[in-house]
Design a protein around this motif. Structure first.
Motif, short mmCIF file in Angstrom:
data_model
loop_
_atom_site.label_atom_id
_atom_site.label_comp_id
_atom_site.label_asym_id
_atom_site.label_seq_id
_atom_site.Cartn_x
_atom_site.Cartn_y
_atom_site.Cartn_z
N ASN A 153 0.82 -1.21 0.00
CA ASN A 153 0.00 0.00 0.00
C ASN A 153 0.86 1.27 0.00
N THR A 154 1.99 1.22 -0.70
CA THR A 154 2.83 2.41 -0.87
C THR A 154 2.80 2.81 -2.34
N LEU A 155 2.42 4.03 -2.59
CA LEU A 155 2.25 4.50 -3.96
C LEU A 155 3.43 5.37 -4.36
N LYS A 156 4.03 5.06 -5.49
CA LYS A 156 5.09 5.89 -6.06
C LYS A 156 4.46 6.76 -7.13
N THR A 157 4.95 7.97 -7.23
CA THR A 157 4.49 8.85 -8.29
C THR A 157 5.16 8.45 -9.60
N ALA A 158 4.63 8.95 -10.70
CA ALA A 158 5.24 8.69 -12.01
C ALA A 158 6.67 9.25 -12.03
N HIS A 159 6.89 10.38 -11.39
CA HIS A 159 8.22 10.96 -11.35
C HIS A 159 9.19 10.06 -10.57
N ASP A 160 8.74 9.49 -9.47
CA ASP A 160 9.57 8.56 -8.70
C ASP A 160 9.92 7.33 -9.55
N ILE A 161 8.95 6.82 -10.30
CA ILE A 161 9.19 5.67 -11.17
C ILE A 161 10.21 6.05 -12.24
N PHE A 162 10.07 7.24 -12.81
CA PHE A 162 11.03 7.70 -13.82
C PHE A 162 12.45 7.78 -13.23
N LEU A 163 12.57 8.31 -12.03
CA LEU A 163 13.89 8.39 -11.40
C LEU A 163 14.49 7.00 -11.18
N ASP A 164 13.63 6.04 -10.81
CA ASP A 164 14.10 4.66 -10.67
C ASP A 164 14.60 4.12 -12.01
N ILE A 165 13.86 4.40 -13.08
CA ILE A 165 14.25 3.96 -14.41
C ILE A 165 15.60 4.53 -14.79
N ARG A 166 15.78 5.80 -14.53
CA ARG A 166 17.03 6.45 -14.90
C ARG A 166 18.21 5.86 -14.13
N SER A 167 18.04 5.63 -12.83
CA SER A 167 19.17 5.10 -12.04
C SER A 167 19.42 3.62 -12.32
N LEU A 168 18.38 2.81 -12.39
CA LEU A 168 18.58 1.39 -12.69
C LEU A 168 19.05 1.20 -14.13
N GLY A 169 18.56 2.04 -15.02
CA GLY A 169 19.00 1.99 -16.41
C GLY A 169 20.48 2.29 -16.54
N PHE A 170 20.95 3.24 -15.75
CA PHE A 170 22.38 3.57 -15.76
C PHE A 170 23.21 2.37 -15.30
N LEU A 171 22.79 1.74 -14.22
CA LEU A 171 23.52 0.57 -13.73
C LEU A 171 23.54 -0.54 -14.77
N TRP A 172 22.39 -0.79 -15.39
CA TRP A 172 22.32 -1.81 -16.43
C TRP A 172 23.25 -1.45 -17.59
N TYR A 173 23.13 -0.24 -18.10
CA TYR A 173 23.89 0.17 -19.28
C TYR A 173 25.39 0.17 -19.00
N ARG A 174 25.75 0.67 -17.87
CA ARG A 174 27.17 0.77 -17.52
C ARG A 174 27.81 -0.61 -17.39
N ASN A 175 27.05 -1.60 -16.97
CA ASN A 175 27.59 -2.94 -16.76
C ASN A 175 27.38 -3.90 -17.92
N ARG A 176 26.45 -3.59 -18.84
CA ARG A 176 26.15 -4.51 -19.92
C ARG A 176 26.58 -4.00 -21.30
N SER A 177 26.80 -2.72 -21.42
CA SER A 177 27.13 -2.12 -22.71
C SER A 177 28.63 -2.10 -22.93
N MET A 178 29.01 -1.88 -24.18
CA MET A 178 30.42 -1.69 -24.51
C MET A 178 30.87 -0.28 -24.12
N ASN A 179 29.93 0.59 -23.86
CA ASN A 179 30.21 1.99 -23.52
C ASN A 179 30.38 2.13 -22.00
N LYS A 180 31.40 1.52 -21.44
CA LYS A 180 31.59 1.49 -19.99
C LYS A 180 32.09 2.81 -19.41
#
Length: 145
Positions: free
Chosen positions: A105-132
């Protein structure tokens, strides 16, 4: 497809009875397509993602359309790879927000979800891409060169 355990899918399998309304915005029945593509919260998240990644506004009607969107983004090779990962991470973050609302019963705003996407996406990209060598500042401005 059709294997995501949304309330609608569980109800069709006779595993759940009761309210099948989307918990994020309570505007429609909760199906995978609604949750990730049609829900007002998801639409707001995808709007922020499209502005961040400098692509046309994201309007999709199914999960299949969402996952194929990077092929038509008009981005370069590195940016296209990153954008595809962002879409997958975005779907994951929306799903996590749904689970947090449904089970804790904890609601995240769309902005909070976007911030999660940006930070988790960075971790994914930095560790999985050739562009380290990408920095957080470059990631936040979607400057992948």
């Amino acid at each position: 497809m059709g294997r995501i355990a949304t309330v609608d899918a569980l109800s069709r399998r006779n595993c759940l009875s009761g309210d099948i309304t989307c918990v994020l915005f309570e505007d429609s029945d909760e199906s995978a397509d609604h949750l990730l593509c049609g829900c007002s919260v998801a639409n707001h998240v995808w709007c922020m993602v499209s502005r961040w990644c400098r692509v046309s506004p994201i309007f999709v009607f199914s999960v299949r359309d969402l996952l194929g969107l990077s092929d038509f983004s008009g981005l370069g090779v590195l940016a296209k790879e990153a954008f595809h990962g962002i879409l997958i991470v975005g779907a994951w973050c929306i799903w996590k927000a749904r689970n947090n609302k449904r089970f804790n019963n904890t609601l995240k705003t769309a902005h909070d979800i976007f911030l999660d996407i940006r930070s988790l996406g960075f971790l994914w990209y930095r560790n999985r891409s050739m562009n380290k060598a990408i920095s957080w500042a470059n990631w936040c401005s979607f400057d992948l060169m």
